[in-house]
Write an enzyme that holds these catalytic residues in place. Structure first.
Site, PDB file in Angstrom:
ATOM      1  N   LYS B  78       0.837   6.202  14.517  1.00  0.00           N
ATOM      2  CA  LYS B  78      -0.623   6.139  14.664  1.00  0.00           C
ATOM      3  C   LYS B  78      -0.974   6.163  16.147  1.00  0.00           C
ATOM      4  O   LYS B  78      -0.280   5.537  16.967  1.00  0.00           O
ATOM      5  CB  LYS B  78      -1.103   4.843  14.000  1.00  0.00           C
ATOM      6  CG  LYS B  78      -2.606   4.670  13.869  1.00  0.00           C
ATOM      7  CD  LYS B  78      -2.896   3.371  13.106  1.00  0.00           C
ATOM      8  CE  LYS B  78      -4.362   3.084  12.911  1.00  0.00           C
ATOM      9  NZ  LYS B  78      -4.589   1.807  12.199  1.00  0.00           N
ATOM     10  N   SER B 153      -7.806   2.261   8.345  1.00  0.00           N
ATOM     11  CA  SER B 153      -7.934   3.210   9.434  1.00  0.00           C
ATOM     12  C   SER B 153      -6.708   4.088   9.668  1.00  0.00           C
ATOM     13  O   SER B 153      -6.823   5.112  10.343  1.00  0.00           O
ATOM     14  CB  SER B 153      -8.244   2.459  10.730  1.00  0.00           C
ATOM     15  OG  SER B 153      -7.156   1.634  11.104  1.00  0.00           O
ATOM     16  N   SER B 177      -5.755  -1.887   7.144  1.00  0.00           N
ATOM     17  CA  SER B 177      -5.676  -0.514   7.649  1.00  0.00           C
ATOM     18  C   SER B 177      -4.396   0.254   7.331  1.00  0.00           C
ATOM     19  O   SER B 177      -4.351   1.465   7.529  1.00  0.00           O
ATOM     20  CB  SER B 177      -5.907  -0.496   9.161  1.00  0.00           C
ATOM     21  OG  SER B 177      -7.285  -0.540   9.429  1.00  0.00           O
TER      22      SER B 177
END
Lengths: 97, 466
Positions: B78, B153, B177
């Site tokens: 990420k 997310s 997330s």
């Protein structure tokens, strides 16, 4: 608690954010909605609870107060990200006159 | 068969037998990224040269008969995790050109283990969101239906694993997330206990709940990755000393005590999720597990507490973006980031602190205590991961509270620092996930039960048609 455009402008100032009038209106609506939602915390029965700020059950993390050298390339790469530099220092605007 | 379709465990066997090389495996992943990323927007950066070099180095170690769970295994990270020499943007224009000067501890450990970093994945700006629609570089699409969000997310990481662009991906989980997008994309998402994996090099959001997490194709794979990234780090004073994690065997479900919060009955859950959850409960019963009804009365307050604590910590953590040391001026923050900064500033300001921040922290204590009590009566707690399957783009962007409600089942484990995992219950027509929560630092139990539960799920080996 009702939130006004003036409150939003004050919050934006504290947070160093610049808002247009349109944004101020929008944030007033949205933040009011969120605050209405979190307001139901008032009905939680927690008067006798202590507050939890952190989870790790560690009290003190101690280490010798010694200088650990940082890799030269990494240091140079970190300094390179600054907007303005003066030699190996990051140059910032004067805050106090 | 394209090698990017393999799980880590499958690739491990074939790499160790010399049937395939890390270079071949890596090239198949890079080819999949090239073929699909335009469609999915899952990756923000690809480091082809770095990946090929790392794969060759892994092959050299394999040739010397070196072994290791992740030696030669390609992965994505990420883009709010620092990767030395690569652009690390947190999906914000604020950091659009920011090059990480060093590796996060979790990245450094993976590199040392011989894992191959392919590139960086998309997210909601600074990880604030549950859909990746708040990315400054465009949303990621859900591989199962390109008109729907992947969740967030860590939506880029979840879509990348679901579309086999990599063998696993790293995410971060602050209030759901990793688990949320894993459920919506049909992959396995592990949020480890707070403090088990170092936060050093994660771009901070909510320091008291942030953890690095793992998105993978199976629970077995999640355990393999966890075994390489967990453990104390002197660079993170909140990282805990714990006994070395060992990837567990599959648990026996017979007589396993599975707790079901009775508050779920009144929670707003879509009929599709409700139906799958009930089917799964029946399967667990058939396998001999004991379903224990529990009461966790603070469930309803947990989300409100989270949306006070989180923006408060964000308003403080994002103070560092002053446009001087790194990044652009504060005008570059996106709408949700600014909303959270102002909300946090409000909750922390004089006169409101007691009503919001302090009260939220007290609710947090209550959540911790209720879960500790609950685990005296059961081994694992079970909930749906999300209230509904993946939603269409634009459904929740007009109403922040609606977006926040996506995390309803996920924030209690974050507030209490407990390990939790989402596994896919079924994948068609859209993936639906179930969440398992275990006592703090009991990842071995969590993953052994997750492995057992996987055998009760359906469409387990189905892939999105891309």
């Amino acid at each position: 608690m009702k939130i006004s455009n003036k409150d939003i402008e004050h919050l934006a100032h504290l947070a160093r954010l610049e808002l247009t009038d349109k944004e101020t209106n929008q944030y007033r609506r949205e933040i009011s909605g969120i605050v209405r939602y979190v307001d139901h915390l008032a009905s939680a029965n927690v008067d006798r609870q202590t507050a939890t700020a952190r989870l790790s059950k560690i009290d003190n993390v101690l280490r010798p107060d010694s200088v650990a050298p940082w890799d030269n390339d990494e240091r140079a790469a970190a300094l390179k990200q600054a907007t303005r530099r003066s030699g190996k220092y990051i140059s910032v605007p004067r805050v106090l006159e | 068969m394209k090698l990017n379709l393999l799980t880590i465990a499958e690739a491990r066997q074939r790499l160790d037998k010399g049937e395939i090389s890390s270079l071949e495996l890596t090239k198949d992943c890079l080819a999949a990224i090239k073929r699909l990323n335009k469609k999915l927007n899952a990756c923000l950066a690809i480091d082809e040269a770095g990946a090929l070099k790392a794969a060759k180095a892994a092959d050299a170690r394999l040739a010397k008969k070196e072994s290791g769970a992740l030696l030669g295994i390609p992965f994505l990270a990420k883009d709010n995790i620092m990767t030395k020499g690569l652009i690390t943007t947190a999906a914000s224009k604020m950091l659009g050109k920011y090059v990480a000067p060093y590796d996060a501890t979790v990245i450094a450990r993976l590199k040392k283990a011989g894992a191959v970093l392919l590139g960086k994945t998309n997210l909601d700006e600074f990880a604030h969101g549950a859909s990746t629609e708040y990315s400054a570089f465009g949303p990621t699409k859900n591989p199962w239906d390109l008109t729907r969000v992947p969740g967030g997310s860590s939506g880029g990481s979840a879509a990348a694993v679901a579309a086999d662009l990599c063998l696993f991906a790293l995410g971060t989980d602050t209030g759901g997330s990793v688990r949320h997008p894993s459920a919506l994309c049909g992959v396995v998402g592990l949020k480890p206990s707070y403090g088990l994996c170092s936060r050093f090099g994660l771009i901070a959001m909510t320091s008291s709940t942030d953890v690095p997490g793992i998105l993978a194709k199976s629970s077995e794979d999640s355990a393999l990755v966890l075994s390489e990234i967990e453990g104390h780090d002197e660079h993170d004073a909140t990282s805990v000393y714990s006994k070395k994690f060992k990837a567990p065997k599959t648990a026996n479900l017979k007589n396993l005590k599975i707790g079901l919060p009775k508050e779920l009955a009144s929670a707003k859950v879509s009929p599709a999720v409700r139906k799958e959850f009930e089917r799964f409960k029946a399967e667990l019963k058939k396998a001999g597990a004991k379903l224990i009804p529990l009461s966790l009365p603070s469930t309803d307050f947990a989300l409100a507490a989270y949306y006070v604590i989180t923006p408060s910590e964000i308003s403080s953590n994002l103070g560092r973006f002053d446009g001087l040391r790194f990044g652009n001026s504060r005008a570059y923050f996106g709408a949700e980031v600014r909303r959270r900064i102002m909300l946090g500033t409000y909750c922390l300001s004089a006169g409101y602190y007691d009503a919001y921040y302090l009260r939220a922290q007290k609710v947090r204590t209550k959540v911790i205590e209720e879960y500790a009590q609950a685990f005296k009566r059961c081994d694992i707690i079970l909930t749906p991961t999300t209230p509904a399957p993946a939603f269409k783009f634009g459904t929740n962007t007009k109403d922040p509270v609606k977006m926040y409600l996506e995390d309803y089942f996920l924030v209690p484990a974050s507030l209490a620092g407990l390990p939790a995992i989402s596994i896919p219950l079924s994948k068609k027509p859209l993936p639906i996930g179930v969440q398992l929560i275990a006592p703090a630092l009991n990842e071995e139990k969590l993953l052994s039960v997750a492995r057992a539960c996987e055998s009760l799920t359906i469409d387990r080996f189905s892939k999105a048609n891309l």
